[in-house]
Design an enzyme around this catalytic site. Structure first.
Site, PDB file in Angstrom:
ATOM      1  N   GLY A  70       0.826  -1.196   0.000  1.00 28.22           N
ATOM      2  CA  GLY A  70       0.000   0.000   0.000  1.00 28.22           C
ATOM      3  C   GLY A  70       0.861   1.248   0.000  1.00 28.22           C
ATOM      4  O   GLY A  70       2.035   1.218  -0.370  1.00 28.22           O
ATOM      5  N   GLU A 109       5.976   3.829   1.563  1.00 32.81           N
ATOM      6  CA  GLU A 109       6.716   4.941   0.949  1.00 32.81           C
ATOM      7  C   GLU A 109       7.130   5.983   1.975  1.00 32.81           C
ATOM      8  O   GLU A 109       8.150   6.642   1.803  1.00 32.81           O
ATOM      9  CB  GLU A 109       5.914   5.558  -0.194  1.00 32.81           C
ATOM     10  CG  GLU A 109       4.751   6.421   0.224  1.00 32.81           C
ATOM     11  CD  GLU A 109       3.948   6.949  -0.959  1.00 32.81           C
ATOM     12  OE1 GLU A 109       4.113   6.468  -2.093  1.00 32.81           O
ATOM     13  OE2 GLU A 109       3.144   7.866  -0.738  1.00 32.81           O
ATOM     14  N   CYS A 132       3.902  -6.602  -2.129  1.00 34.84           N
ATOM     15  CA  CYS A 132       3.613  -5.413  -2.922  1.00 34.84           C
ATOM     16  C   CYS A 132       4.651  -4.309  -2.671  1.00 34.84           C
ATOM     17  O   CYS A 132       5.839  -4.519  -2.856  1.00 34.84           O
ATOM     18  CB  CYS A 132       2.187  -4.956  -2.634  1.00 34.84           C
ATOM     19  SG  CYS A 132       1.456  -3.920  -3.894  1.00 34.84           S
ATOM     20  N   TYR A 140       5.254  -5.300  -6.180  1.00 29.70           N
ATOM     21  CA  TYR A 140       4.476  -4.695  -7.253  1.00 29.70           C
ATOM     22  C   TYR A 140       5.483  -4.267  -8.329  1.00 29.70           C
ATOM     23  O   TYR A 140       6.541  -3.710  -8.000  1.00 29.70           O
ATOM     24  CB  TYR A 140       3.668  -3.500  -6.715  1.00 29.70           C
ATOM     25  CG  TYR A 140       2.754  -2.931  -7.754  1.00 29.70           C
ATOM     26  CD1 TYR A 140       1.657  -3.661  -8.195  1.00 29.70           C
ATOM     27  CD2 TYR A 140       3.006  -1.701  -8.338  1.00 29.70           C
ATOM     28  CE1 TYR A 140       0.825  -3.164  -9.176  1.00 29.70           C
ATOM     29  CE2 TYR A 140       2.180  -1.189  -9.322  1.00 29.70           C
ATOM     30  CZ  TYR A 140       1.085  -1.925  -9.746  1.00 29.70           C
ATOM     31  OH  TYR A 140       0.268  -1.435 -10.720  1.00 29.70           O
TER      32      TYR A 140
END
Length: 193
Positions: free
Chosen positions: A89, A93, A119, A139
């Site tokens: 998600g 970050e 991911c 991802y």
């Protein structure tokens, strides 16, 4: 199977399925999972987002649920945990900017404890500098971060997962059956018992 104490590091706009499903699944099979977020304590919530694959050039994002944390970030010691889960998600970050989070991630690799990342969780692994020489899925948009940090990006089907030593990774939530199966197998290995 002996019960393990599992740490989950998450944050606001973590991917809904990648947080809720492993938290509930690991708990359902007898493991004790503590979900934490920097600057939050037990009982606080993090907002989740739902990432979906609807035919666009990248995933779409919608507001998900509120996920209640069951441990306080400032009160935990990673040495007390047997394994680590890093959901994807948006949270990774900005979590990768937190030195305490990066130190926690490094602890699990230094001590060769099982780690499951999915991911965008690879962003934390990359920032922590633990991917050198490792195969890691994520991802696809995170592939440059994996390779620039010395890892080998595993370009696998969205429903697959890959294990490299103590690390289990997958591209996104459609891989939950494979990802969780491989992580549970790792948790049950004698080396981690």
């Amino acid at each position: 199977m002996s019960a393990k104490k599992v740490l989950m590091i998450t944050g606001d706009f973590t991917e809904d399925y990648e947080t809720m499903v492993p938290f509930q699944t690991l708990g359902a099979v007898g493991h004790d999972v503590h979900a934490v977020c920097p600057d939050k304590k037990v009982g606080d919530t993090v907002a989740t987002s739902i990432h979906d694959f609807e035919g666009d050039q990248t995933y779409t994002e919608k507001r998900g649920h509120n996920f209640t944390l069951n441990a306080s970030f400032d009160a935990i010691n990673p040495a007390d945990y047997d394994a680590l889960v890093i959901p994807g998600g948006r949270a990774p970050e900005y979590l990768r900017l937190n030195p305490a989070v990066l130190d926690m991630v490094r602890h699990f690799f230094k001590e060769n404890k099982p780690v499951a990342a999915i991911c965008h969780g690879a962003q934390l692994l990359s920032a922590a500098g633990v991917l050198e020489g490792r195969t890691c899925s994520a991802y696809p948009a995170c592939a440059p971060e994996v390779t620039m940090s010395g890892g080998k990006f595993a370009d696998i089907d969205v429903a697959d997962a890959v294990t490299d030593g103590n690390l289990v990774t997958a591209p996104a939530w459609p891989a939950h059956p494979a990802w969780l199966k491989q992580f549970l197998a790792l948790l049950n290995q004698p080396a981690y018992a």
